[in-house]
Design a protein around this motif. Structure first.
Motif, PDB file in Angstrom:
ATOM      1  N   VAL A 122     -50.560  15.072   8.717  1.00  0.00           N
ATOM      2  CA  VAL A 122     -50.039  13.075   9.279  1.00  0.00           C
ATOM      3  C   VAL A 122     -51.309  13.209   8.223  1.00  0.00           C
ATOM      4  CG1 VAL A 122     -51.071  11.954  10.720  1.00  0.00           C
ATOM      5  CG2 VAL A 122     -49.993  14.051  12.178  1.00  0.00           C
TER       6      VAL A 122
ATOM      7  N   TRP B 131     -51.970   6.018   3.626  1.00  0.00           N
ATOM      8  CA  TRP B 131     -50.899   5.335   2.345  1.00  0.00           C
ATOM      9  C   TRP B 131     -51.909   5.199   1.386  1.00  0.00           C
ATOM     10  CZ3 TRP B 131     -54.200   1.683   1.468  1.00  0.00           C
ATOM     11  CH2 TRP B 131     -54.917   1.031   2.253  1.00  0.00           C
ATOM     12  N   ASN B 132     -52.894   5.602   1.488  1.00  0.00           N
ATOM     13  CA  ASN B 132     -53.551   5.359  -0.118  1.00  0.00           C
ATOM     14  C   ASN B 132     -53.141   5.816  -1.117  1.00  0.00           C
ATOM     15  OD1 ASN B 132     -54.828   7.192   0.886  1.00  0.00           O
ATOM     16  ND2 ASN B 132     -56.581   6.395   0.124  1.00  0.00           N
TER      17      ASN B 132
ATOM     18  N   LEU C 191     -52.253  13.036  -1.451  1.00  0.00           N
ATOM     19  CA  LEU C 191     -53.233  13.645  -0.315  1.00  0.00           C
ATOM     20  C   LEU C 191     -52.297  14.403   0.868  1.00  0.00           C
ATOM     21  CD1 LEU C 191     -54.714  10.550   0.966  1.00  0.00           C
ATOM     22  CD2 LEU C 191     -55.940  12.478  -0.042  1.00  0.00           C
TER      23      LEU C 191
ATOM     24  N   SER D 190     -47.636   8.033   6.398  1.00  0.00           N
ATOM     25  CA  SER D 190     -47.659   6.651   6.466  1.00  0.00           C
ATOM     26  C   SER D 190     -46.334   5.916   6.874  1.00  0.00           C
ATOM     27  CB  SER D 190     -48.899   6.411   5.973  1.00  0.00           C
ATOM     28  OG  SER D 190     -48.801   5.210   6.626  1.00  0.00           O
TER      29      SER D 190
ATOM     30  N   GLY E 106     -42.276   6.904  11.226  1.00  0.00           N
ATOM     31  CA  GLY E 106     -42.872   6.480  11.840  1.00  0.00           C
ATOM     32  C   GLY E 106     -44.203   5.892  12.408  1.00  0.00           C
TER      33      GLY E 106
ATOM     34  N   GLY F 127     -48.095   5.592  14.492  1.00  0.00           N
ATOM     35  CA  GLY F 127     -48.672   6.610  15.489  1.00  0.00           C
ATOM     36  C   GLY F 127     -48.269   6.182  16.547  1.00  0.00           C
ATOM     37  N   PRO F 128     -49.407   5.728  17.541  1.00  0.00           N
ATOM     38  CA  PRO F 128     -49.440   5.427  19.323  1.00  0.00           C
ATOM     39  C   PRO F 128     -47.945   4.972  19.676  1.00  0.00           C
ATOM     40  CG  PRO F 128     -51.172   4.149  18.029  1.00  0.00           C
ATOM     41  CD  PRO F 128     -50.338   4.778  16.895  1.00  0.00           C
TER      42      PRO F 128
ATOM     43  N   VAL G 246     -48.356  15.223  17.056  1.00  0.00           N
ATOM     44  CA  VAL G 246     -49.669  15.680  17.355  1.00  0.00           C
ATOM     45  C   VAL G 246     -49.702  16.518  18.816  1.00  0.00           C
ATOM     46  CG1 VAL G 246     -51.057  14.956  15.350  1.00  0.00           C
ATOM     47  CG2 VAL G 246     -50.885  13.952  18.304  1.00  0.00           C
TER      48      VAL G 246
ATOM     49  N   GLU H  76     -57.997   7.238   9.972  1.00  0.00           N
ATOM     50  CA  GLU H  76     -59.208   6.535   9.799  1.00  0.00           C
ATOM     51  C   GLU H  76     -60.216   7.571  11.187  1.00  0.00           C
ATOM     52  OE1 GLU H  76     -58.879   2.297  11.355  1.00  0.00           O
ATOM     53  OE2 GLU H  76     -57.898   1.525  10.056  1.00  0.00           O
TER      54      GLU H  76
ATOM     55  N   CYS I  15     -60.749   6.949  -0.666  1.00  0.00           N
ATOM     56  CA  CYS I  15     -61.664   6.977   0.976  1.00  0.00           C
ATOM     57  C   CYS I  15     -63.408   7.878   0.400  1.00  0.00           C
ATOM     58  CB  CYS I  15     -61.124   8.336   1.407  1.00  0.00           C
ATOM     59  SG  CYS I  15     -61.015   9.678   0.292  1.00  0.00           S
TER      60      CYS I  15
ATOM     61  N   PHE J 161     -62.474  -0.758   2.980  1.00  0.00           N
ATOM     62  CA  PHE J 161     -61.026  -0.049   2.119  1.00  0.00           C
ATOM     63  C   PHE J 161     -60.862  -1.386   1.430  1.00  0.00           C
ATOM     64  CE2 PHE J 161     -57.899   3.100   2.361  1.00  0.00           C
ATOM     65  CZ  PHE J 161     -58.576   4.244   2.077  1.00  0.00           C
TER      66      PHE J 161
ATOM     67  N   SER K 294     -66.740  11.087   9.323  1.00  0.00           N
ATOM     68  CA  SER K 294     -65.860  11.546   8.322  1.00  0.00           C
ATOM     69  C   SER K 294     -65.379  12.791   8.083  1.00  0.00           C
ATOM     70  CB  SER K 294     -67.095  11.219   6.735  1.00  0.00           C
ATOM     71  OG  SER K 294     -67.338  10.239   6.436  1.00  0.00           O
TER      72      SER K 294
HETATM   73  P1  NAD Z   1     -54.844   5.367  10.172  1.00  0.00           P
HETATM   74  O1  NAD Z   1     -55.741   6.698  10.420  1.00  0.00           O
HETATM   75  O2  NAD Z   1     -54.004   4.626  10.118  1.00  0.00           O
HETATM   76  O3  NAD Z   1     -52.795   6.311   9.441  1.00  0.00           O
HETATM   77  C1  NAD Z   1     -53.246   7.005   8.986  1.00  0.00           C
HETATM   78  C2  NAD Z   1     -52.061   8.073  10.011  1.00  0.00           C
HETATM   79  O4  NAD Z   1     -52.101   8.752  11.388  1.00  0.00           O
HETATM   80  C3  NAD Z   1     -50.479   7.117   9.594  1.00  0.00           C
HETATM   81  O5  NAD Z   1     -49.492   8.477   9.429  1.00  0.00           O
HETATM   82  C4  NAD Z   1     -50.842   6.703  11.091  1.00  0.00           C
HETATM   83  O6  NAD Z   1     -48.831   6.442  11.269  1.00  0.00           O
HETATM   84  C5  NAD Z   1     -50.565   8.481  12.045  1.00  0.00           C
HETATM   85  N1  NAD Z   1     -51.736   8.313  12.833  1.00  0.00           N
HETATM   86  C6  NAD Z   1     -51.935   6.799  13.083  1.00  0.00           C
HETATM   87  N2  NAD Z   1     -52.517   7.006  14.551  1.00  0.00           N
HETATM   88  C7  NAD Z   1     -52.230   7.618  15.193  1.00  0.00           C
HETATM   89  C8  NAD Z   1     -52.000   8.537  16.769  1.00  0.00           C
HETATM   90  N3  NAD Z   1     -52.191   7.857  17.233  1.00  0.00           N
HETATM   91  N4  NAD Z   1     -51.455  10.219  16.587  1.00  0.00           N
HETATM   92  C9  NAD Z   1     -50.930  10.485  15.666  1.00  0.00           C
HETATM   93  N5  NAD Z   1     -51.107   9.673  14.298  1.00  0.00           N
HETATM   94  C10 NAD Z   1     -51.134   8.779  14.018  1.00  0.00           C
HETATM   95  O7  NAD Z   1     -55.009   5.611   8.235  1.00  0.00           O
HETATM   96  P2  NAD Z   1     -54.141   4.771   7.058  1.00  0.00           P
HETATM   97  O8  NAD Z   1     -54.924   3.358   7.332  1.00  0.00           O
HETATM   98  O9  NAD Z   1     -52.827   5.108   7.183  1.00  0.00           O
HETATM   99  O10 NAD Z   1     -55.658   5.044   6.142  1.00  0.00           O
HETATM  100  C11 NAD Z   1     -56.264   4.014   5.106  1.00  0.00           C
HETATM  101  C12 NAD Z   1     -58.069   5.413   6.047  1.00  0.00           C
HETATM  102  O11 NAD Z   1     -58.234   6.212   5.858  1.00  0.00           O
HETATM  103  C13 NAD Z   1     -58.992   4.745   6.372  1.00  0.00           C
HETATM  104  O12 NAD Z   1     -60.209   4.887   7.143  1.00  0.00           O
HETATM  105  C14 NAD Z   1     -59.838   6.083   4.943  1.00  0.00           C
HETATM  106  O13 NAD Z   1     -61.176   6.152   4.000  1.00  0.00           O
HETATM  107  C15 NAD Z   1     -59.270   7.199   5.081  1.00  0.00           C
HETATM  108  N6  NAD Z   1     -58.794   8.231   4.693  1.00  0.00           N
HETATM  109  C16 NAD Z   1     -59.913   9.202   3.502  1.00  0.00           C
HETATM  110  C17 NAD Z   1     -59.751  10.103   3.550  1.00  0.00           C
HETATM  111  C18 NAD Z   1     -60.424  11.756   3.257  1.00  0.00           C
HETATM  112  O14 NAD Z   1     -60.835  12.349   2.310  1.00  0.00           O
HETATM  113  N7  NAD Z   1     -61.316  11.531   3.984  1.00  0.00           N
HETATM  114  C19 NAD Z   1     -58.517  10.129   2.443  1.00  0.00           C
HETATM  115  C20 NAD Z   1     -57.885   9.337   2.208  1.00  0.00           C
HETATM  116  C21 NAD Z   1     -57.203   7.929   3.371  1.00  0.00           C
END
Ligand code: NAD
Ligand code: 6OD
Length: 500
Positions: free
Chosen positions: A165, A168-169, A174, A194, A223, A225-226, A234, A247, A302, A406, A476
Motif C-alpha cells: 500500500v 503519492w509523493n 516507493l 495511492s 481505489g 483507503g477506508p 489489508v 501517514e 517524508c 508535508f 515513524s
Molecule cells: P496516506 O496514509 O493517506 O495514504 C497512503 C496509502 O494508504 C494510499 O494508497 C491510501 O489509499 C491508503 N490508505 C488510506 N487509508 C487506508 C486504510 N484505512 N486501509 C488501507 N489503505 C489505506 O498517505 P499519503 O497522504 O498518501 O502520503 C503522505 C504521508 O506518507 C505522509 O505522512 C508522509 O510522511 C508519509 N510517508 C512516509 C514515508 C516513509 O518512508 N516513512 C515515505 C513517504 C511518505
C-alpha cells in the motif's frame, strides 16, 4: 469481471494511461467504479481510474495465491533474478512513458522525475535482484547430549501474498522499493497505489507481463483507503503480510485490520524531521543542502526537515542564504523550461498546508519568505501551488514545529549548546530522519548517534545506499527495509536441525 488481455492493450493505446484499469493475473480487468485522476499542476482531470470492488480485490488475491502455487512458486532464484533485471530493463525502455505518467499524476518538475523517481524505479529491481543472491545463510554445528553432533541451518521461504500500500509523493520509487524485494524473495504482490497517483503502478503491470513475469505475481487494485480497495486488501484473509508507506494514523488503521490474522507488518510512516546546523559547519554547504531538503518535491518527502535548529552565532547568515534560495525557485508547469518547483498533490493538501501557513502567523512566526500562493499565469494558474516558506521567531512548542505539514516549509530556531540542540531535535513523537551539519567529525558522529531516528545524515540529506536499513523510530514506523533488512521482512526462516 471481463478481462482485457494485455496483447489487446495496443488497440487502446491512447487509453492506456487515461483509463487505469485494475491489473489481475497479467490482464487489465473491466469493472469497478470510475474516479477522476487530477493533474495537480493544472487542476484538470488527466485520467480515469477504476476503483476495485470486493470481487476484484478477491480476484487479485486469488491470482497471487495461484502464482505461488504455480510456476512462480517453483522458479529458481536465478530465473527470478533474471526476470527482475528484465523488469528494470523494461522500465528503462519505456522511460519516457513512465516519466510522462509520473509527471501527469504529481505535477512534479521534469528534472526531478527524470533524475530521481524513474531511475530509482529501475534501480530498486536491480539492487534487490543482487541483494537476494548475496546473503549468507546461517548454520550452527553443535554437540548433542548423547555425545554426537547435529547441524542446524536456516533456509528462507517467501511469506505468501504481500499487500503493498503506497503513497503519492514518490509513487514509482516507493512502490517498487517494496515490490522488488518482495518478488526477489519469491512472494506475489497485490499493490494498492495511492488514488492520487495510480498511473505508474498500472504501467508497471504491462512491463511485468512483457518481461515474462508469470500471471498473478504482480497485481494492482485501484481505489481509496477506508471502505475501499485499501481496506478490503489489508483486511483480506488471503494476505499474509502488509508493507505500507503513508501517514501514521493510516498505519494505525491498517494495524487494526491486520490484527485478526496476525499479519506481518512493515510500516514507513510520517515524520517531523529536524536538522541541526552548528556554527562550525560549512554554512554555504548547509544552506545548499537544507534548501534542497526543505523544498525538493515541494516539501513532500517524508525525510524533509520542517524544523531547523541553528547555532545562534550563524543564524542570520543561514536564514539569509535559505531565503535567497527559496526565492530563486521557479514554480510552474513540469515541462516548462527552468521550472524547479511543482504544485502540491491536491487541492485538499493545498488547503491543509495553507492552514498551517496561517497557524504559523497566529503562533507569532516572522515570515522570512513565502506564506501564500504564487501568482502564476496560464494553465498553472489553476494548479495547487503554494509558496516556499520559512519562519523564524517560533517557539519549539508551536504546532507548526510539532505536527507534520508535508509542505515546502520550515521553522528555523536558534540554539546555544549542543545538548540543547539534541534535546530539541529529539523532543518529538516522530523519529524518521535527522541531518547534522558540522565540520567537527567527532561532533557529527556524537550528535547523529544521539538522534532518536531511523536515519541520521551528517553534512548531507537523502543520500541513499539501498543496502542500508531504512525506516523510522517512534511514530515513524515499524521495522526496517533496505538490503538484508528487506529480505528479512519479505521471507521467513525455517530452521532445519539434522542429527548427524
Ligand atoms: P496516506 O496514509 O493517506 O495514504 C497512503 C496509502 O494508504 C494510499 O494508497 C491510501 O489509499 C491508503 N490508505 C488510506 N487509508 C487506508 C486504510 N484505512 N486501509 C488501507 N489503505 C489505506 O498517505 P499519503 O497522504 O498518501 O502520503 C503522505 C504521508 O506518507 C505522509 O505522512 C508522509 O510522511 C508519509 N510517508 C512516509 C514515508 C516513509 O518512508 N516513512 C515515505 C513517504 C511518505
Ligand atoms: O529512498 C528510499 O528508499 C525511500 N524509501 C525514500 C522515502 C522517501 C519519502 O518520501
Amino acid at each position: 469481471m471481463t478481462e482485457i488481455a494485455v496483447p489487446e492493450r495496443q488497440a487502446q493505446e491512447a487509453a492506456a494511461l487515461r483509463h487505469l484499469r485494475n491489473f489481475v493475473g497479467n490482464r487489465f480487468v473491466a469493472g469497478g467504479t470510475p474516479f477522476p485522476v487530477i493533474d495537480p499542476a493544472t487542476g484538470r482531470q488527466h485520467a480515469t481510474a477504476w476503483e476495485a470492488d470486493a470481487a476484484i480485490v478477491d480476484a487479485a488475491v486469488a491470482a497471487a495465491r495461484a502464482a505461488l502455487e504455480g510456476p512462480w512458486g517453483t522458479m529458481t532464484l536465478a530465473k527470478r533474478r533474471a526476470l527482475l533485471m528484465k523488469v528494470a530493463d523494461g522500465i528503462e525502455a519505456r522511460f519516457d512513458e513512465f516519466l510522462a505518467a509520473e509527471i501527469a499524476d504529481t505535477g512534479k518538475p521534469h528534472g526531478l522525475a527524470s533524475h530521481l523517481d524513474i531511475p530509482r524505479g529501475a534501480a530498486n529491481f536491480r539492487v534487490f535482484a543482487d541483494v537476494v543472491a548475496a546473503l549468507p545463510s546461517e548454520s550452527f554445528e553443535f554437540d548433542t547430549p548423547d555425545g554426537g553432533k547435529a547441524i542446524n541451518y536456516a533456509i528462507r521461504r517467501p511469506l505468501g501474498v504481500v499487500a503493498v500500500v503506497s503513497p503519492w509523493n514518490l509513487p514509482l520509487l516507493l512502490m517498487t522499493w517494496k515490490v522488488a524485494p518482495a518478488l526477489a524473495c519469491g512472494n506475489a504482490v497485490v499493490v494498492k497505489p495511492s488514488e492520487e497517483t495510480p498511473s505508474t503502478a498500472t504501467l508497471l503491470g504491462e512491463v511485468m507481463a512483457d518481461a515474462g513475469v508469470p500471471e498473478g505475481v504482480y497485481n494492482v487494485v485501484h481505489g481509496f483507503g477506508p471502505g475501499s480497495a485499501g481496506e478490503l486488501l489489508v483486511a483480506h484473509p488471503g494476505v499474509r503480510a502488509i508493507t505500507f508507506t503513508g501517514e501514521t494514523r493510516t498505519g494505525s488503521a491498517i494495524m487494526k485490520n491486520a490484527a485478526p490474522y496476525v499479519k506481518a507488518l512493515s510500516f514507513e510512516l510520517g515524520g517531523k524531521n529536524a536538522a541541526l546546523v552548528f556554527a562550525d559547519a560549512d554554512i554555504d554547504a548547509a544552506v545548499a543542502g537544507l534548501s534542497r531538503a526543505v523544498f525538493l518535491n515541494t516539501g513532500q518527502v517524508c525525510l524533509a526537515p520542517e524544523r531547523i535548529y541553528v547555532e545562534r552565532s550563524v543564524l542570520d547568515a543561514f536564514v539569509a542564504g535559505m531565503k535567497a534560495n527559496a526565492e530563486a525557485l521557479k514554480p510552474g508547469l513540469p515541462n516548462d523550461p527552468g521550472v524547479d518547483f511543482g504544485p502540491l498533490i491536491s487541492a485538499e493538501h493545498q488547503r491543509k498546508v495553507l492552514d498551517y501557513y496561517r497557524v504559523a502567523q497566529e503562533e507569532g512566526a516572522r515570515v522570512v519568505t513565502g506564506g501564500g500562493v504564487p501568482t502564476l499565469a496560464g494553465d498553472a494558474a489553476s494548479g495547487f501551488f503554494v509558496e516556499p516558506t520559512l519562519w523564524t521567531g517560533l517557539p519549539h512548542s508551536a504546532r507548526v514545529c510539532r505536527e507534520e505539514i508535508f509542505g515546502p516549509c520550515a521553522a528555523i530556531i536558534a540554539f546555544d549548546t549542543e545538548a540543547e540542540a539534541v534535546r530539541l531535535a529529539n523532543d518529538s513523537p516522530y523519529g524518521l530522519a535527522a541531518s547534522v551539519w558540522t565540520r567537527d567529525l567527532s561532533r557529527g558522529h556524537r550528535v547523529a548517534a544521539a538522534m532518536e531516528v531511523g536515519i541520521a545524515w551528517v553534512n548531507s540529506w537523502f543520500l541513499r545506499d539501498l543496502r542500508t536499513p531504512f525506516g523510522g523510530a517512534k511514530l515513524s514506523g515499524i521495522g526496517r527495509e533496505g538490503g538484508a533488512h528487506s529480505i528479512n521482512f519479505y521471507s521467513e526462516p525455517t530452521n532445519i536441525c539434522i542429527k548427524l
